[in-house]
Each structure stands twice: as structure tokens, then as C-alpha cells.
Design a protein around this motif. Sequence first.
Motif, PDB file in Angstrom:
ATOM      1  N   VAL A  57      -9.141 -13.198 -18.931  1.00  0.00           N
ATOM      2  CA  VAL A  57     -10.258 -14.004 -19.416  1.00  0.00           C
ATOM      3  C   VAL A  57     -10.527 -13.806 -20.910  1.00  0.00           C
ATOM      4  O   VAL A  57     -10.982 -14.736 -21.585  1.00  0.00           O
ATOM      5  CB  VAL A  57     -11.532 -13.738 -18.555  1.00  0.00           C
ATOM      6  CG1 VAL A  57     -12.132 -12.376 -18.854  1.00  0.00           C
ATOM      7  CG2 VAL A  57     -12.540 -14.843 -18.707  1.00  0.00           C
ATOM      8  N   ASP A  58     -10.199 -12.650 -21.462  1.00  0.00           N
ATOM      9  CA  ASP A  58     -10.429 -12.408 -22.882  1.00  0.00           C
ATOM     10  C   ASP A  58      -9.246 -12.813 -23.768  1.00  0.00           C
ATOM     11  O   ASP A  58      -9.341 -12.791 -24.988  1.00  0.00           O
ATOM     12  CB  ASP A  58     -10.790 -10.944 -23.133  1.00  0.00           C
ATOM     13  CG  ASP A  58      -9.689  -9.984 -22.707  1.00  0.00           C
ATOM     14  OD1 ASP A  58      -8.830 -10.361 -21.877  1.00  0.00           O
ATOM     15  OD2 ASP A  58      -9.694  -8.841 -23.191  1.00  0.00           O
ATOM     16  N   ALA A  59      -8.132 -13.208 -23.175  1.00  0.00           N
ATOM     17  CA  ALA A  59      -6.928 -13.534 -23.942  1.00  0.00           C
ATOM     18  C   ALA A  59      -7.079 -14.774 -24.834  1.00  0.00           C
ATOM     19  O   ALA A  59      -6.595 -14.756 -25.970  1.00  0.00           O
ATOM     20  CB  ALA A  59      -5.720 -13.682 -23.020  1.00  0.00           C
ATOM     21  N   PRO A  60      -7.724 -15.852 -24.379  1.00  0.00           N
ATOM     22  CA  PRO A  60      -7.875 -17.002 -25.291  1.00  0.00           C
ATOM     23  C   PRO A  60      -8.644 -16.635 -26.570  1.00  0.00           C
ATOM     24  O   PRO A  60      -8.241 -17.011 -27.667  1.00  0.00           O
ATOM     25  CB  PRO A  60      -8.622 -18.042 -24.452  1.00  0.00           C
ATOM     26  CG  PRO A  60      -8.206 -17.718 -23.043  1.00  0.00           C
ATOM     27  CD  PRO A  60      -8.150 -16.207 -23.013  1.00  0.00           C
ATOM     28  N   ALA A  61      -9.719 -15.870 -26.439  1.00  0.00           N
ATOM     29  CA  ALA A  61     -10.495 -15.468 -27.614  1.00  0.00           C
ATOM     30  C   ALA A  61      -9.672 -14.547 -28.515  1.00  0.00           C
ATOM     31  O   ALA A  61      -9.723 -14.659 -29.748  1.00  0.00           O
ATOM     32  CB  ALA A  61     -11.793 -14.789 -27.194  1.00  0.00           C
ATOM     33  N   ALA A  62      -8.900 -13.639 -27.922  1.00  0.00           N
ATOM     34  CA  ALA A  62      -8.051 -12.733 -28.706  1.00  0.00           C
ATOM     35  C   ALA A  62      -6.993 -13.526 -29.476  1.00  0.00           C
ATOM     36  O   ALA A  62      -6.687 -13.211 -30.631  1.00  0.00           O
ATOM     37  CB  ALA A  62      -7.396 -11.699 -27.792  1.00  0.00           C
ATOM     38  N   PHE A  63      -6.446 -14.560 -28.848  1.00  0.00           N
ATOM     39  CA  PHE A  63      -5.457 -15.421 -29.503  1.00  0.00           C
ATOM     40  C   PHE A  63      -6.069 -16.088 -30.734  1.00  0.00           C
ATOM     41  O   PHE A  63      -5.485 -16.090 -31.816  1.00  0.00           O
ATOM     42  CB  PHE A  63      -4.942 -16.464 -28.503  1.00  0.00           C
ATOM     43  CG  PHE A  63      -4.132 -17.558 -29.130  1.00  0.00           C
ATOM     44  CD1 PHE A  63      -2.863 -17.319 -29.625  1.00  0.00           C
ATOM     45  CD2 PHE A  63      -4.648 -18.837 -29.233  1.00  0.00           C
ATOM     46  CE1 PHE A  63      -2.123 -18.333 -30.217  1.00  0.00           C
ATOM     47  CE2 PHE A  63      -3.921 -19.854 -29.812  1.00  0.00           C
ATOM     48  CZ  PHE A  63      -2.646 -19.593 -30.307  1.00  0.00           C
ATOM     49  N   VAL A  64      -7.269 -16.633 -30.581  1.00  0.00           N
ATOM     50  CA  VAL A  64      -7.939 -17.308 -31.692  1.00  0.00           C
ATOM     51  C   VAL A  64      -8.255 -16.301 -32.802  1.00  0.00           C
ATOM     52  O   VAL A  64      -8.079 -16.600 -33.989  1.00  0.00           O
ATOM     53  CB  VAL A  64      -9.210 -18.042 -31.220  1.00  0.00           C
ATOM     54  CG1 VAL A  64     -10.019 -18.570 -32.397  1.00  0.00           C
ATOM     55  CG2 VAL A  64      -8.844 -19.173 -30.272  1.00  0.00           C
ATOM     56  N   THR A  65      -8.676 -15.109 -32.444  1.00  0.00           N
ATOM     57  CA  THR A  65      -8.951 -14.065 -33.444  1.00  0.00           C
ATOM     58  C   THR A  65      -7.705 -13.760 -34.256  1.00  0.00           C
ATOM     59  O   THR A  65      -7.767 -13.644 -35.486  1.00  0.00           O
ATOM     60  CB  THR A  65      -9.475 -12.787 -32.759  1.00  0.00           C
ATOM     61  OG1 THR A  65     -10.708 -13.097 -32.107  1.00  0.00           O
ATOM     62  CG2 THR A  65      -9.683 -11.668 -33.754  1.00  0.00           C
ATOM     63  N   ARG A  66      -6.551 -13.661 -33.576  1.00  0.00           N
ATOM     64  CA  ARG A  66      -5.297 -13.407 -34.291  1.00  0.00           C
ATOM     65  C   ARG A  66      -4.941 -14.576 -35.221  1.00  0.00           C
ATOM     66  O   ARG A  66      -4.418 -14.362 -36.312  1.00  0.00           O
ATOM     67  CB  ARG A  66      -4.148 -13.130 -33.318  1.00  0.00           C
ATOM     68  CG  ARG A  66      -4.232 -11.759 -32.675  1.00  0.00           C
ATOM     69  CD  ARG A  66      -2.964 -11.402 -31.920  1.00  0.00           C
ATOM     70  NE  ARG A  66      -2.597 -12.362 -30.886  1.00  0.00           N
ATOM     71  CZ  ARG A  66      -3.116 -12.384 -29.657  1.00  0.00           C
ATOM     72  NH1 ARG A  66      -4.019 -11.500 -29.294  1.00  0.00           N
ATOM     73  NH2 ARG A  66      -2.723 -13.289 -28.783  1.00  0.00           N
TER      74      ARG A  66
END
Length: 74
Positions: A57-66
Motif C-alpha cells: 500500500v505504501d509503494a505508490p507513494a514511495a515511487f512518486v517520492t523517488r
Amino acid sequence: MHDAHVAPSDAADPTLVLLTVEEAARRLRVGRTTCFALIRTGALESVLIGGLRRVPVDAPAAFVTRLRTPQHAA
């Protein structure tokens, strides 16, 4: 019109730890094919459970942060 497999309240469920690829794609506002391409290249984290591909669930936000990090570093 909503997906018959996902109740509208599921997206806000705080106990939810994994998303389907379709749910992750909706969060990123991209298509399913693009989301699978991001997974295939390793840009978007995913796990395989049995034969099912799921996205933390936190992977989409982590992708955008990167994606945003190089812009702030420049």
C-alpha cells in the motif's frame, strides 16, 4: 461506476496492506499496462502471493517520492 471486486470503502481501509495492480494504477493515475511495466522494471515494488501480483500500500507513494527526489536535488 465502481469496480465490482472492490468496495468503495476498501481504498480508505487503514488495515489494508496490499493493493491489486489495478488499485495501484488508479492511485498513480496510470493505466494497468503502465503499472505492470513499472513493476516489471522494478520501479514499483510488488510481491507475488501464489499466482497473484500485489503492490504494498505504501509503494505508490514511495515511487512518486523517488520521482520527485532528483528535482529537489538539482
